[in-house]
Design an enzyme around this catalytic site. Structure first.
Site, mmCIF file in Angstrom:
data_model
loop_
_atom_site.group_PDB
_atom_site.id
_atom_site.type_symbol
_atom_site.label_atom_id
_atom_site.label_comp_id
_atom_site.label_asym_id
_atom_site.label_seq_id
_atom_site.Cartn_x
_atom_site.Cartn_y
_atom_site.Cartn_z
ATOM 1 N N SER A 116 5.707 16.299 27.110
ATOM 2 C CA SER A 116 4.374 16.366 27.284
ATOM 3 C C SER A 116 3.646 14.956 27.872
ATOM 4 O O SER A 116 3.086 14.856 29.071
ATOM 5 C CB SER A 116 3.523 16.442 26.187
ATOM 6 O OG SER A 116 3.683 17.416 25.430
ATOM 7 N N HIS A 137 7.044 20.103 33.317
ATOM 8 C CA HIS A 137 5.973 19.930 32.139
ATOM 9 C C HIS A 137 5.485 21.126 32.465
ATOM 10 O O HIS A 137 4.424 21.497 33.189
ATOM 11 C CB HIS A 137 5.057 18.959 32.495
ATOM 12 C CG HIS A 137 4.100 18.853 31.630
ATOM 13 N ND1 HIS A 137 2.691 18.366 31.799
ATOM 14 C CD2 HIS A 137 4.242 19.066 30.090
ATOM 15 C CE1 HIS A 137 2.060 18.583 30.491
ATOM 16 N NE2 HIS A 137 2.673 18.805 29.494
ATOM 17 N N GLU A 149 4.427 21.115 36.039
ATOM 18 C CA GLU A 149 4.436 19.830 37.037
ATOM 19 C C GLU A 149 6.037 19.478 37.105
ATOM 20 O O GLU A 149 6.581 19.412 35.924
ATOM 21 C CB GLU A 149 3.715 18.799 36.165
ATOM 22 C CG GLU A 149 2.241 18.970 36.088
ATOM 23 C CD GLU A 149 1.522 18.166 35.373
ATOM 24 O OE1 GLU A 149 0.754 17.202 35.848
ATOM 25 O OE2 GLU A 149 1.531 18.215 34.248
ATOM 26 N N ASN A 188 -2.456 15.798 32.525
ATOM 27 C CA ASN A 188 -2.707 15.025 31.138
ATOM 28 C C ASN A 188 -3.713 13.826 31.521
ATOM 29 O O ASN A 188 -4.655 13.279 30.713
ATOM 30 C CB ASN A 188 -1.688 14.858 30.446
ATOM 31 C CG ASN A 188 -1.347 15.908 29.370
ATOM 32 O OD1 ASN A 188 -2.617 16.592 28.742
ATOM 33 N ND2 ASN A 188 -0.440 16.432 28.803
HETATM 34 P P1 NAD Z 1 7.763 23.315 18.551
HETATM 35 O O1 NAD Z 1 7.832 22.483 17.400
HETATM 36 O O2 NAD Z 1 7.126 24.603 18.677
HETATM 37 O O3 NAD Z 1 9.540 23.403 19.014
HETATM 38 C C1 NAD Z 1 10.386 22.603 19.053
HETATM 39 C C2 NAD Z 1 11.641 23.558 18.542
HETATM 40 O O4 NAD Z 1 12.790 22.494 18.910
HETATM 41 C C3 NAD Z 1 11.849 23.712 17.151
HETATM 42 O O5 NAD Z 1 11.850 25.132 17.152
HETATM 43 C C4 NAD Z 1 12.684 22.937 16.680
HETATM 44 O O6 NAD Z 1 13.759 23.593 15.511
HETATM 45 C C5 NAD Z 1 13.723 22.661 17.903
HETATM 46 N N1 NAD Z 1 14.601 21.444 17.467
HETATM 47 C C6 NAD Z 1 14.344 20.525 16.698
HETATM 48 N N2 NAD Z 1 15.564 19.769 16.839
HETATM 49 C C7 NAD Z 1 16.026 20.121 17.853
HETATM 50 C C8 NAD Z 1 17.263 19.563 18.493
HETATM 51 N N3 NAD Z 1 17.788 18.536 18.125
HETATM 52 N N4 NAD Z 1 17.854 20.364 19.364
HETATM 53 C C9 NAD Z 1 17.177 21.357 20.089
HETATM 54 N N5 NAD Z 1 16.174 21.927 19.234
HETATM 55 C C10 NAD Z 1 15.465 21.278 18.265
HETATM 56 O O7 NAD Z 1 7.295 22.352 19.647
HETATM 57 P P2 NAD Z 1 6.728 22.910 21.331
HETATM 58 O O8 NAD Z 1 5.405 23.041 20.912
HETATM 59 O O9 NAD Z 1 7.631 23.917 21.618
HETATM 60 O O10 NAD Z 1 7.156 21.435 22.131
HETATM 61 C C11 NAD Z 1 8.290 21.245 22.474
HETATM 62 C C12 NAD Z 1 8.036 20.157 23.501
HETATM 63 O O11 NAD Z 1 7.310 20.616 24.649
HETATM 64 C C13 NAD Z 1 7.837 18.559 23.188
HETATM 65 O O12 NAD Z 1 8.282 18.058 23.930
HETATM 66 C C14 NAD Z 1 6.218 18.943 23.619
HETATM 67 O O13 NAD Z 1 5.649 17.551 23.927
HETATM 68 C C15 NAD Z 1 6.520 19.629 24.828
HETATM 69 N N6 NAD Z 1 5.233 20.310 25.356
HETATM 70 C C16 NAD Z 1 4.280 21.091 24.428
HETATM 71 C C17 NAD Z 1 3.213 21.739 24.624
HETATM 72 C C18 NAD Z 1 2.083 22.329 23.544
HETATM 73 O O14 NAD Z 1 1.051 22.555 24.096
HETATM 74 N N7 NAD Z 1 2.919 22.620 22.495
HETATM 75 C C19 NAD Z 1 2.786 21.726 26.058
HETATM 76 C C20 NAD Z 1 3.647 21.172 27.026
HETATM 77 C C21 NAD Z 1 4.719 20.154 26.796
#
Ligand code: NAD
Length: 322
Positions: A116, A137, A149, A188
């Site tokens: 993010s 992103h 992005e 952001n």
């Molecule tokens: P999430 O917690 O829903 O999912 C993360 C997943 O990664 C989980 O299923 C977890 O089990 C898994 N995980 C844990 N350790 C791991 C590893 N070593 N290797 C692979 N997978 C692993 O989180 P999310 O909301 O999907 O966010 C994921 C990424 O996307 C983050 O970097 C977050 O900042 C980014 N992001 C999130 C959003 C949002 O609104 N949620 C928006 C844009 C970007």
């Protein structure tokens, strides 16, 4: 551009949506997650999201057939042309993931992080081949919000950026180039410039939190989905925009640190939805209703507008102004 091999690392909120977008676009997708429950539930979560998008059982089955759930990163990436990481937002974890990815993926794979706000440069700095590393992103929910992005680092090859832009474009997303790896990328930065002023208005006693949210939702928020700020500036005139800035900018919040008001909320445990009190008070029913309203709104906008057409009207860009 179909039948590409795409690997998604992390099967959470973002990973499952990214995987379904790429599978729906006709690619072969592998997805991996170290948590067994995440692997076990990802197909059902993807099916639910596809159903929300209006897909029937036959289309859902077709999309799911293109998605392979893998136990290890090695299994997921060994044939990948593009790897998209969507693991938790922790620097050391992401660096370790990409070291493992690079050990197993072809040297020609494009490696993308969905962080993010963390610098792509720092996540990818330890790679052997940094010229194929970049950021993608996506925005939540990734299968409904069109924007991705695409972030360049100082090492990223044009070819990797161009191929990623084309892949996303053809998958029905709206990719936008971010030419420098700056914190917050584009979306952001804009969003938090607005939030900083929103918090400041409340902090200075100019209005309450309800007034801030009402003003945005009942005025320029309604236009934002079809009228970007710079299109808006052109519409009213750059001369009027200059006059407004001459008058208002000196009074707008420009602090480089988080506001004391926000720090106090957090210190008092007023964490928003999580604790039932933040800038506003929230009952469970209100939280559910607002989440549903946002989802309905995004779906309706997507049905109405589709992916955002690429704006290419000879506008000002970093290479042509100065
Ligand atoms: P999430 O917690 O829903 O999912 C993360 C997943 O990664 C989980 O299923 C977890 O089990 C898994 N995980 C844990 N350790 C791991 C590893 N070593 N290797 C692979 N997978 C692993 O989180 P999310 O909301 O999907 O966010 C994921 C990424 O996307 C983050 O970097 C977050 O900042 C980014 N992001 C999130 C959003 C949002 O609104 N949620 C928006 C844009 C970007």
């Amino acid at each position: 551009m179909k039948n590409r091999q795409i690997a998604v690392i992390g099967a959470g909120l973002m990973g499952h949506g990214i995987a379904l977008c790429m599978a729906r676009a006709g690619h072969h997708v592998t997805i991996t997650d170290p948590v067994p429950e995440a692997r076990a539930s990802v197909a059902a979560r993807i099916a639910d999201s596809l159903q929300l998008l209006g897909q029937g059982p036959a289309d859902i089955a077709k999309t799911l057939k293109r998605i392979e759930i893998c136990e290890t990163v090695g299994d997921a990436v060994h044939r990948a042309e593009v790897v998209i990481e969507a693991a938790p937002e922790k620097m050391a974890l992401k660096q370790a993931i990409f070291a493992e990815v690079e050990a197993h993926a072809p040297d020609t794979s494009i490696l993308a992080s969905n962080t993010s706000v963390m610098p792509i440069t720092q996540i990818m700095g330890g790679l052997r081949l940094r010229n194929r590393a970049l950021g993608t992103h996506w925005w939540n929910p990734p299968h409904i919000v069109p924007l991705v992005e695409v972030i360049r680092t100082e090492w990223t090859d044009d070819a990797a950026i161009d191929a990623t832009m084309a892949l996303l474009d053809e998958a029905g997303k709206t990719p936008v180039r971010v030419e420098r790896d700056v914190p917050g990328f584009i979306g952001n930065r804009l969003q938090h410039a607005l939030w900083r002023e929103a918090i400041s208005l409340v902090e200075r006693g100019i209005c309450d939190a309800a007034a801030v949210d009402t003003v945005v939702k009942a005025s320029f928020g309604r236009r934002l989905a079809v009228l970007g700020p710079l299109e808006n500036a052109d519409m009213v005139g750059t001369d009027l925009t200059l006059d407004i800035h001459d008058n208002v900018l000196a009074d707008i919040e420009d602090s480089h640190t988080p506001s004391p008001y926000l720090r106090a909320l957090v210190a008092e445990g007023k964490l928003g939805f999580k604790s039932g009190q933040g800038f506003h008070a929230w009952t469970d029913a209100e939280k559910t209703a607002l989440r549903a309203r946002v989802a309905r709104h995004l779906m309706a906008l997507q049905d109405m507008l589709g992916p955002e057409p690429r704006l290419n009207k000879g506008g000002a860009n970093p290479a042509t102004t100065h």
